[in-house]
Design a protein around this motif. Structure first.
Motif, PDB file in Angstrom:
ATOM      1  N   LEU A   8       0.796  -1.403  -0.099  1.00 31.39           N
ATOM      2  CA  LEU A   8       0.042   0.084  -0.109  1.00 31.39           C
ATOM      3  C   LEU A   8       0.913   1.114   0.006  1.00 31.39           C
ATOM      4  O   LEU A   8       1.621   1.485   0.979  1.00 31.39           O
ATOM      5  CB  LEU A   8      -0.900   0.016   1.164  1.00 31.39           C
ATOM      6  N   GLY A   9       0.703   1.913  -1.030  1.00 30.53           N
ATOM      7  CA  GLY A   9       1.509   3.359  -1.200  1.00 30.53           C
ATOM      8  C   GLY A   9       0.406   4.260  -0.322  1.00 30.53           C
ATOM      9  O   GLY A   9      -0.781   4.097  -0.681  1.00 30.53           O
ATOM     10  N   THR A  10       0.791   5.300   0.468  1.00 33.90           N
ATOM     11  CA  THR A  10      -0.024   5.983   1.223  1.00 33.90           C
ATOM     12  C   THR A  10       0.152   7.563   1.303  1.00 33.90           C
ATOM     13  O   THR A  10      -0.578   8.263   1.893  1.00 33.90           O
ATOM     14  CB  THR A  10       0.283   5.550   2.684  1.00 33.90           C
ATOM     15  N   MET A  11       1.033   8.056   0.074  1.00 36.01           N
ATOM     16  CA  MET A  11       0.836   9.147  -0.162  1.00 36.01           C
ATOM     17  C   MET A  11      -0.565   9.693  -0.259  1.00 36.01           C
ATOM     18  O   MET A  11      -1.111   9.584  -1.407  1.00 36.01           O
ATOM     19  CB  MET A  11       1.973   9.675  -1.369  1.00 36.01           C
ATOM     20  N   GLY A  12      -0.978  10.956   0.388  1.00 37.37           N
ATOM     21  CA  GLY A  12      -2.213  11.507   0.242  1.00 37.37           C
ATOM     22  C   GLY A  12      -3.330  10.850   0.908  1.00 37.37           C
ATOM     23  O   GLY A  12      -4.210  11.345   0.982  1.00 37.37           O
ATOM     24  N   ILE A  13      -2.903   9.547   1.535  1.00 36.51           N
ATOM     25  CA  ILE A  13      -4.113   9.182   2.277  1.00 36.51           C
ATOM     26  C   ILE A  13      -4.042   9.608   3.830  1.00 36.51           C
ATOM     27  O   ILE A  13      -2.965   9.796   4.424  1.00 36.51           O
ATOM     28  CB  ILE A  13      -3.693   7.715   2.536  1.00 36.51           C
ATOM     29  N   ASP A  14      -5.176  10.357   4.125  1.00 41.88           N
ATOM     30  CA  ASP A  14      -5.341  10.822   5.388  1.00 41.88           C
ATOM     31  C   ASP A  14      -6.371  10.424   6.410  1.00 41.88           C
ATOM     32  O   ASP A  14      -6.568  11.029   7.567  1.00 41.88           O
ATOM     33  CB  ASP A  14      -5.746  12.565   5.313  1.00 41.88           C
ATOM     34  N   ASP A  15      -6.930   9.108   6.163  1.00 34.19           N
ATOM     35  CA  ASP A  15      -7.916   8.423   7.138  1.00 34.19           C
ATOM     36  C   ASP A  15      -7.222   7.188   7.528  1.00 34.19           C
ATOM     37  O   ASP A  15      -6.823   5.948   6.710  1.00 34.19           O
ATOM     38  CB  ASP A  15      -9.024   8.264   6.137  1.00 34.19           C
ATOM     39  N   PRO A  16      -7.035   7.158   8.803  1.00 31.40           N
ATOM     40  CA  PRO A  16      -6.467   5.590   9.119  1.00 31.40           C
ATOM     41  C   PRO A  16      -7.213   4.426   9.065  1.00 31.40           C
ATOM     42  O   PRO A  16      -6.810   3.330   8.979  1.00 31.40           O
ATOM     43  CB  PRO A  16      -6.374   6.003  10.697  1.00 31.40           C
ATOM     44  N   ASP A  17      -8.652   4.701   8.953  1.00 31.87           N
ATOM     45  CA  ASP A  17      -9.433   3.616   8.726  1.00 31.87           C
ATOM     46  C   ASP A  17      -9.106   3.035   7.173  1.00 31.87           C
ATOM     47  O   ASP A  17      -9.352   1.820   7.187  1.00 31.87           O
ATOM     48  CB  ASP A  17     -10.971   3.913   8.581  1.00 31.87           C
ATOM     49  N   ALA A  18      -8.622   3.704   6.178  1.00 32.19           N
ATOM     50  CA  ALA A  18      -8.313   3.112   4.979  1.00 32.19           C
ATOM     51  C   ALA A  18      -6.935   2.255   4.912  1.00 32.19           C
ATOM     52  O   ALA A  18      -7.141   1.163   4.288  1.00 32.19           O
ATOM     53  CB  ALA A  18      -7.847   4.341   4.028  1.00 32.19           C
ATOM     54  N   VAL A  19      -5.939   2.399   5.980  1.00 32.61           N
ATOM     55  CA  VAL A  19      -4.835   1.804   6.341  1.00 32.61           C
ATOM     56  C   VAL A  19      -5.411   0.538   6.871  1.00 32.61           C
ATOM     57  O   VAL A  19      -4.817  -0.704   7.014  1.00 32.61           O
ATOM     58  CB  VAL A  19      -3.790   2.475   7.031  1.00 32.61           C
ATOM     59  N   ALA A  20      -6.199   0.676   8.094  1.00 31.37           N
ATOM     60  CA  ALA A  20      -6.515  -0.585   8.663  1.00 31.37           C
ATOM     61  C   ALA A  20      -7.444  -1.455   7.729  1.00 31.37           C
ATOM     62  O   ALA A  20      -7.453  -2.649   7.841  1.00 31.37           O
ATOM     63  CB  ALA A  20      -7.706   0.097   9.927  1.00 31.37           C
ATOM     64  N   VAL A  41      -1.163   8.790  10.645  1.00 32.91           N
ATOM     65  CA  VAL A  41      -2.189   8.116   9.978  1.00 32.91           C
ATOM     66  C   VAL A  41      -1.883   6.726   9.791  1.00 32.91           C
ATOM     67  O   VAL A  41      -2.827   6.134  10.207  1.00 32.91           O
ATOM     68  CB  VAL A  41      -2.568   8.884   8.725  1.00 32.91           C
ATOM     69  N   VAL A  42      -0.899   6.341   9.210  1.00 36.46           N
ATOM     70  CA  VAL A  42      -0.470   5.138   8.977  1.00 36.46           C
ATOM     71  C   VAL A  42      -0.333   4.269  10.368  1.00 36.46           C
ATOM     72  O   VAL A  42      -1.062   3.113  10.351  1.00 36.46           O
ATOM     73  CB  VAL A  42       0.957   5.080   8.206  1.00 36.46           C
ATOM     74  N   GLY A  43       0.259   4.882  11.224  1.00 39.96           N
ATOM     75  CA  GLY A  43       0.311   4.244  12.517  1.00 39.96           C
ATOM     76  C   GLY A  43      -0.956   3.877  13.099  1.00 39.96           C
ATOM     77  O   GLY A  43      -1.046   3.012  13.809  1.00 39.96           O
ATOM     78  N   GLY A  44      -1.717   5.003  13.175  1.00 38.78           N
ATOM     79  CA  GLY A  44      -3.173   4.668  13.676  1.00 38.78           C
ATOM     80  C   GLY A  44      -3.984   3.769  12.989  1.00 38.78           C
ATOM     81  O   GLY A  44      -4.516   2.906  13.698  1.00 38.78           O
ATOM     82  N   GLY A  45      -3.887   3.686  11.782  1.00 40.31           N
ATOM     83  CA  GLY A  45      -4.349   2.413  10.806  1.00 40.31           C
ATOM     84  C   GLY A  45      -3.912   1.092  11.256  1.00 40.31           C
ATOM     85  O   GLY A  45      -4.831   0.239  11.648  1.00 40.31           O
ATOM     86  N   LEU A  46      -2.623   0.954  11.427  1.00 40.53           N
ATOM     87  CA  LEU A  46      -2.009  -0.238  11.909  1.00 40.53           C
ATOM     88  C   LEU A  46      -2.384  -0.397  13.549  1.00 40.53           C
ATOM     89  O   LEU A  46      -2.741  -1.679  13.887  1.00 40.53           O
ATOM     90  CB  LEU A  46      -0.452  -0.116  11.760  1.00 40.53           C
ATOM     91  N   ALA A  47      -2.395   0.420  14.174  1.00 42.55           N
ATOM     92  CA  ALA A  47      -2.684   0.135  15.696  1.00 42.55           C
ATOM     93  C   ALA A  47      -4.270  -0.446  15.553  1.00 42.55           C
ATOM     94  O   ALA A  47      -4.569  -1.287  16.641  1.00 42.55           O
ATOM     95  CB  ALA A  47      -2.764   1.322  16.572  1.00 42.55           C
TER      96      ALA A  47
END
Length: 264
Positions: A8-20, A41-47
């Motif tokens: 997952l490339g995350t440049m521009g992602i600002d929602d942790p839910d998308a990462v989760a 944001v990425v860390g929040g999604g992982l958590a």
């Protein structure tokens, strides 16, 4: 490093839910950078995913199964700046160790004789597990090997039907490290490339799926397309299962190349 074919490339992602959500669907490689300003944001999604709040069975959640990668920007590359910047990134990502830490570009404060050993010391300290490089040219890659005494763990570079460097892929094959392809969808322009569209129609799929499959067919390439909706996350992950014929790959290889999307 052994990396999954699609991350997952995350440049521009600002929602942790998308990462989760990506992690719940099976993504196991998260790529960010300090300059993206979304490590938290990425860390929040992982958590969230690790806590069991994103839809998958808790028994399938293991931090060690996820490669968390970030990059030091050009003003983080002086020897005395590397350690503090890496610790800040790890804290924002909520991890004890960065699985992969890249030099984002060999510019600014970058000095291979000072920067690379400074990152390598973080490996010895346990804060970083692997040293990567990004947007390097052949001389930069050769100097990396000379300074570290080994190849980089990975080289991240722009790669899509409108722009790629065969010589960089050959170098990676020769020295045994993966190439991580960013922007494999050419900023959405793959829908405008006749050769890609024709292959997609032949397989009853989308140009985006074909572009990812084409990149993944180039050993030793893995891809990190950006996506945030569940539909696109699923489609990108499934693209690794599409096998193109040699002639289809060659047809896309023959597309007239243009300027890179993200020059220096």
């Amino acid at each position: 490093m052994e990396l999954p074919p699609v991350g997952l490339g995350t440049m521009g992602i600002d929602d942790p839910d998308a990462v989760a959500a990506a992690l719940s669907l099976g993504y196991r490689h998260l790529d960010t950078a300090r300059i993206y300003d979304n490590e938290a944001v990425v860390g929040g999604g992982l958590a969230t995913w690790l806590a069991g709040d994103a839809g998958a069975a808790a028994g399938n959640r293991d931090r060690d199964d996820v490669t968390v990668a970030t990059k030091l920007w050009i003003d983080d590359l002086a020897a005395d700046a590397v350690g503090p910047a890496a610790r800040e990134s790890a804290a924002r990502l909520g991890v004890d160790a960065l699985d992969l830490l890249y030099v984002h570009r060999p510019r600014g404060d970058y000095d291979p004789e000072a920067t690379l050993p400074a990152i390598d010391r973080l490996v010895d300290d346990g804060l970083v597990r692997n040293v990567g490089v990004s947007n390097f040219e052949l001389p930069d890659l050769d100097r990396t090997i000379e300074v570290l005494g080994r190849p980089p763990a990975a080289h991240q570079t722009e790669l899509h039907p409108l722009f790629f460097g065969p010589e960089l892929l050959e170098h990676a094959r020769e020295h045994g490290y993966p190439v991580v392809a960013y922007s494999p969808l050419a900023g959405g322009r793959v829908r405008e490339i006749d050769a890609v569209v024709e292959v997609a129609e032949a397989h009853g799929t989308t140009p985006e799926t074909v572009a990812i499959a084409w990149a993944a067919a180039k050993d030793p390439v893995v891809t990190i397309p950006k996506a945030s909706s569940e539909a696109h996350l699923r489609a990108n992950l499934a693209a690794a299962d599409l096998e193109l014929t040699g002639s289809e790959v060659a047809a896309i290889d023959a597309v007239e190349r243009e300027a890179e999307l993200f020059p220096e």
